[in-house]
Design a protein around this motif. Structure first.
Motif, PDB file in Angstrom:
ATOM      1  N   GLY A 133      64.993   8.309  88.196  1.00 32.23           N
ATOM      2  CA  GLY A 133      66.221   8.389  87.414  1.00 32.23           C
ATOM      3  C   GLY A 133      66.582   7.039  86.815  1.00 32.23           C
ATOM      4  O   GLY A 133      65.965   6.016  87.104  1.00 32.23           O
ATOM      5  N   LEU A 157      62.509  10.325  80.386  1.00 31.20           N
ATOM      6  CA  LEU A 157      62.360   9.906  81.776  1.00 31.20           C
ATOM      7  C   LEU A 157      61.429  10.891  82.468  1.00 31.20           C
ATOM      8  O   LEU A 157      61.363  12.064  82.083  1.00 31.20           O
ATOM      9  CB  LEU A 157      63.696   9.896  82.511  1.00 31.20           C
ATOM     10  N   THR A 171      73.215  14.298  81.391  1.00 25.77           N
ATOM     11  CA  THR A 171      73.675  13.363  82.408  1.00 25.77           C
ATOM     12  C   THR A 171      74.129  14.111  83.655  1.00 25.77           C
ATOM     13  O   THR A 171      74.971  15.010  83.585  1.00 25.77           O
ATOM     14  CB  THR A 171      74.835  12.510  81.868  1.00 25.77           C
ATOM     15  N   VAL A 217      70.649  10.501  86.614  1.00 22.10           N
ATOM     16  CA  VAL A 217      70.160  10.388  85.234  1.00 22.10           C
ATOM     17  C   VAL A 217      71.377  10.255  84.335  1.00 22.10           C
ATOM     18  O   VAL A 217      72.266  11.103  84.357  1.00 22.10           O
ATOM     19  CB  VAL A 217      69.328  11.613  84.834  1.00 22.10           C
TER      20      VAL A 217
END
Length: 124
Positions: free
Chosen positions: A9, A18, A91, A120
């Motif tokens: 993360g 990611l 998020t 994240v």
């Protein structure tokens, strides 16, 4: 001791990528399916993606289809979530989970093993 440990993360700008990893240790040999879930502040935990044991069939929630990819390395007992084109609404704290019947599901209530979560954050 059975453990799931997430990593990968971080903070990324909108449109960035990611890759989350979930390392499973201490498992009794079995037919585990894995799932990725996320929980944003003030919201319920949401199923993001899942992968079965037998044929690696995958499931995705609609909002991440085409952007996220789940995969697993059975030999290493690691599950990945590649996240591309990240958006602010992605998020959340992301959790890895495992369940012993091997069937992929986006329902958090069928999972009995959970990691500690990894944050994240998508922001410019």
């Amino acid at each position: 001791q059975v453990q799931l440990v997430e990593s990968g993360g971080g903070l990324v700008q909108p449109g960035g990528s990611l890759r989350l990893s979930c390392a499973a240790s201490g498992f009794i040999k079995g037919y585990y399916a894995f799932g990725w879930f996320r929980q944003a502040p003030g919201k319920e935990r949401e199923g993001v993606s899942s992968i079965s044991f037998s044929d690696n069939s995958t499931w995705y929630t609609a909002s991440v289809k085409g952007r996220f990819t789940i995969s697993r390395d059975k030999a290493k007992n690691v599950v990945y979530l590649q996240m591309n084109n990240l958006q602010r609404e992605d998020t959340a704290v992301y959790y890895c989970a495992a369940q012993a019947d091997g069937i992929a599901s986006l329902r958090p209530d069928v999972y009995d093993l959970w990691g500690q979560g990894t944050q994240v954050s998508v922001s410019s």
